[in-house]
Each structure stands twice: as structure tokens, then as C-alpha cells.
Design an enzyme around this catalytic site. Structure first.
Site, PDB file in Angstrom:
ATOM      1  N   ASP A 167      -5.316  -0.242  -8.591  1.00  0.00           N
ATOM      2  CA  ASP A 167      -5.981   1.045  -9.153  1.00  0.00           C
ATOM      3  C   ASP A 167      -6.402   1.660  -7.854  1.00  0.00           C
ATOM      4  OD1 ASP A 167      -7.509  -1.089  -8.474  1.00  0.00           O
ATOM      5  OD2 ASP A 167      -9.280  -0.359  -9.706  1.00  0.00           O
ATOM      6  N   GLU A 191      -9.831  -3.342  -9.513  1.00  0.00           N
ATOM      7  CA  GLU A 191     -10.794  -3.638  -8.180  1.00  0.00           C
ATOM      8  C   GLU A 191     -11.906  -2.295  -8.127  1.00  0.00           C
ATOM      9  OE1 GLU A 191     -12.301  -3.905  -4.082  1.00  0.00           O
ATOM     10  OE2 GLU A 191     -11.341  -2.130  -4.964  1.00  0.00           O
TER      11      GLU A 191
HETATM   12 ZN   LIG Z   1      -9.631  -1.010  -1.884  1.00  0.00          ZN
END
Ligand SMILES: [Zn+2]
Length: 444
Positions: free
Chosen positions: A89, A153
Site C-alpha cells: 500500500d 502498513e
Molecule cells: Zn513504508
């Protein structure tokens, strides 16, 4: 030695550019509201692993929020496994602010542009290019290598590494160490000096919610229990607070190496070391350590009131706090003191600090791999001011290092490109990274 010649091959050097660019074109914007879809990027990676005979496992906690895990068996069955992880992401990007469209993946004048070029589709692509090169030449690493391409993340990691650590620990069996983002890219504090800071720790995350309560009422009346006033006072105290210096082993090691490099005659182990004076003498290189010599707490969001002549009964603020390893108790006690009796505080989101040994064989190998390809570079450890997926994987007993090697041109302010505008990475830097990773991961 023969393997050194075969891998990475020119195909790997071409592929790393293609993969970085194509991964950028798959928009995996994570705004934190749950609308991110990593699946197309995960499938892209999985297809290219499967192509190379590496069997990928796709895992989702929430439909569309896909993670990919795969294991490459090593030649030494007695060796512990190594985790190599990267998130799929990215943070949002506003095309109006950019010189090129952030999801174009454009390769222009030897530079790959787009959101994720730095954080961290570059590393995702480098690792993919390396392991595919091995497959073409029948190369196997010494240790088992577990690859994890994660979702989420950039937000809570609930659909990514948190989920993997919670529910799929078996996939990481035998992993004792890991490498991932935010380290080993060159930093040029002054002409002629090239530093490669390898992350050997992360400050812990302490996102706080502050709530002030008071007496609601008319804005024209006397009110000695105004929630907004109470909150504002607490927020001002927090923002103005000077935290005491707290040197971890890693930060002290970084200061020692920098002081030597800059010819500053100082005993960094001295109990009365004046860190701020030393940081002053280090010039731009101080940026590597200045955010990690203390805990910190920065007020970031305020919510209160709905009309100018109405005093609300409650006011809320959010604070981005960070705690050094060993500094958690001090952090909580300080917040009690700074918020005072009229304001409550709680952890809105909390993650542990990490510290990895800098005298370990792994750190020595990471250092050697960089120095092999840039003998003039100075490797040193540092602690990340923020955090990564390594925090979640640390629950599985995995010690994490930030190691995404890149040799960058001295005039590129790479650090500013993390979550920044015009994120981009030179092709040459990707090639350097592929060479270093290929070398390190084979013999790790
Ligand atoms: Zn990162």
C-alpha cells in the site's frame, strides 16, 4: 564465485525498473478508512513469484486487502530463516501537486516517478527481481528466505502484518531476523561524504487521545471550567515540553560513528555527554539522530465546539507520541504531569519500540554487503523515529533491520520524498539495490 557472475543478470536489472513502474501504476492508496485494495498488486507479485517456481500464498483478513507470503528453501537446513518484507500500500497523493501523475509510473531520464517509488514499491520490486534472477540460474540462498508482501502498513496493519503475525505465524516458522524498508539508502550530509544508515531499531508509537471535560454554557457567561481552555493549556504544555535525553545503544553507536567521521573529539559514553552540543557539530548529519535522542509528543489534531457563543462540555485533542526503547514508563509519567488533573489521556494506538543488536553477525553482513558495492560509503546504525511492519513481526520473535539499499545522487533529498510530492527513484539506484540484495540475501 560463478554465482556472483550469473546473478543478478541484465534481465534482473531490467525487471526491477519494470516492476517498480508497474507496481506504481496499480493504485494502492491507503487512506486508513478501509477502502484500499491491495489485491491487484498482490496478484501482480504472486504471478511473478509463481512464474519463477516460488509458490505464493495469498492471505486476506478483509476481501481485497491481500498479503502474499512465500518461502524459498535455503541450502543450509540448520540455518535460521530470514524474513524479507515489504508493504504494497501507499499513502495518498494529490496529482495537482505533482510534476508527473503520481500513479503513472513514468520512467523519464533514468528516474522512475510515482507514489511508492520510495515507500516502498522500489524494495518490493528489487526483491522480486533478485529472487527471479536466482530461479533463472538455479541459485538457492543459504538460509530459508520468507518473502512477505503486506497490505495496510500505512494505516493500522490490521489487514496486513498484524493479521499475518496473529493468524499465520506458522508461515514464518524459523524466522529470527528480518529486513525491510527505511535504511541503507545513501545520505550525503556534505560533499564527498556518503553515509548508509541501516535501521537497527524503531521508536514505539504512542498516538494519544486527550479529553478535557468542563461545564457547558453560554459563551458570554463566566465559566471557570471551560473544556476548550483546559485542553488548550494541556496541548500547549505538551507541545512546549523539552524531553530529557535518552540514549539507546543504537543511537549512541550512531553518535560515536558520526563523531569519529566528523573529527569531533567527544566521549559518547560519558554520562554527562551534552548531546545537543554534539548534534550542533554534526551539521546536516544530525538529522539521522536528532529525532531519536528523546521521546517526543507533538499535538496534531483538535476537536471542540460547534458555535462561537456556546462553550462545549468537552474538547478532544490527538497527540503523536513516540517512545524510545526503555522510555515507555517515562513517557506515561510525563503525560500524566503535562495533561494535569482536568484532562484525561489514553493510548489511541500503541506499538512497542524495537531495538536490534548492532554487534550481531547479521548487522556485520549487511554492512559488508553495502561496502562491497560502495567501498567509499560509511555504514552506521540508526533508530527510526517512526515505525514499520517490523513491529508486528517482532511479536514472532523476529529482529528487524531497515535495509533497502540504494545509492542515490548527492543532490537528491531522498528522505524528503517519503510520503512527499514527486516521489521518485533513479534507475541506477535500483540497480545498486538489486546487486546488494542479491549478494546479501544469497549468503545471509
Ligand atoms: Zn513504508
Amino acid at each position: 564465485m560463478a554465482e556472483e557472475v550469473r546473478s543478478p543478470d541484465t534481465t534482473a536489472l531490467d525487471e526491477v525498473v519494470t516492476f517498480t513502474s508497474e507496481l506504481i501504476r496499480i493504485d494502492t492508496t491507503n487512506r486508513g478508512g478501509g477502502d484500499c485494495r491491495e489485491r491487484p498488486a498482490a496478484e501482480y507479485v504472486a504471478e511473478r513469484l509463481a512464474d519463477a517456481g516460488i509458490e505464493p500464498t495469498l492471505l486476506e483478513r478483509t476481501p481485497g486487502r491481500t498479503n502474499v507470503v512465500a518461502r524459498i528453501p535455503g541450502t543450509d537446513p540448520s540455518a535460521e530463516a530470514l524474513l524479507v518484507h515489504g508493504h504494497l500500500d501507499v499513502v495518498p497523493a494529490d496529482p495537482a501537486e505533482w510534476s508527473v501523475h503520481p500513479f503513472s509510473g513514468e520512467v523519464r531520464d533514468g528516474v522512475v516517478w510515482g507514489r511508492g517509488a520510495v515507500d516502498m514499491k522500489n524494495m518490493d520490486a528489487m526483491v522480486l527481481a533478485v529472487v527471479r534472477s536466482w530461479a533463472r540460474h538455479g541459485i538457492r540462498p543459504r538460509r530459508d528466505i520468507v518473502l512477505a508482501y503486506t497490505a495496510d502498513e500505512e494505516a493500522s496493519a490490521e489487514d496486513g502484518s498484524d493479521f499475518l503475525a496473529d493468524r499465520h505465524a506458522a508461515l514464518f516458522e524459523g524466522c529470527t531476523e528480518g529486513i525491510s524498508e527505511s535504511g541503507a539508502f545513501s545520505f550525503h550530509p556534505q560533499p564527498g561524504t556518503t553515509l548508509y544508515p541501516i535501521a537497527a531499531g524503531e521508536r514505539g508509537t504512542a498516538w494519544l487521545k486527550l479529553t478535557a471535560r468542563g461545564r457547558a454554557g453560554h459563551g458570554s457567561k463566566v465559566n471557570t471550567a471551560n473544556a476548550v481552555t483546559r485542553l488548550a493549556a494541556a496541548v500547549a504544555r505538551i507541545g512546549a515540553h523539552t524531553w530529557p535525553v535518552r540514549l539507546t545503544t543504537t543511537v549512541r553507536a550512531a553518535l560515536t560513528e558520526l563523531a569519529a567521521l566528523y573529527g569531533v573529539d567527544v566521549d559518547t559514553s560519558a554520562p554527562d555527554l551534552d548531546v545537543d552540543v554534539l548534534l550542533d557539530k554534526l551539521g546536516p548529519a544530525a538529522a539521522l539522530v536528532e529525532s531519536t535522542v528523546r521521546n517526543s509528543a507533538n499535538p496534531t489534531m483538535l476537536e471542540a465546539g460547534y458555535k462561537v457563543n456556546v462553550i462545549p462540555g468537552q474538547a478532544v485533542a490527538y497527540v503523536d507520541g513516540r517512545m524510545l526503547p526503555g522510555g515507555e514508563e517515562e513517557f506515561a509519567a510525563t503525560m500524566d504531569l503535562l495533561t494535569g488533573p482536568d484532562v484525561e489521556w489514553e493510548f489511541h494506538h500503541r506499538e512497542v519500540p524495537l531495538e536490534a543488536p548492532v554487534d550481531s553477525p547479521t548487522f556485520a553482513k549487511l554492512r559488508a554487503a553495502v561496502e562491497r558495492f560502495d567501498p567509499a560509503g560509511h555504514v552506521l546504525p540508526f533508530t527510526m523515529s517512526g515505525g514499520t511492519d517490523a513491529k508486528q513481526f517482532s511479536r514472532l520473535g523476529i529482529t528487524g533491520y531497515g535495509f533497502s539499499p540504494l545509492r542515490l545522487p548527492p543532490d537528491l533529498d531522498y528522505g524528503a520524498l517519503f510520503h512527499g510530492v514527486d516521489e521518485r527513484v533513479p534507475v541506477d539506484a535500483l540497480h545498486f539495490g538489486v546487486r546488494v540484495l542479491d549478494h546479501y540475501l544469497k549468503s545471509a
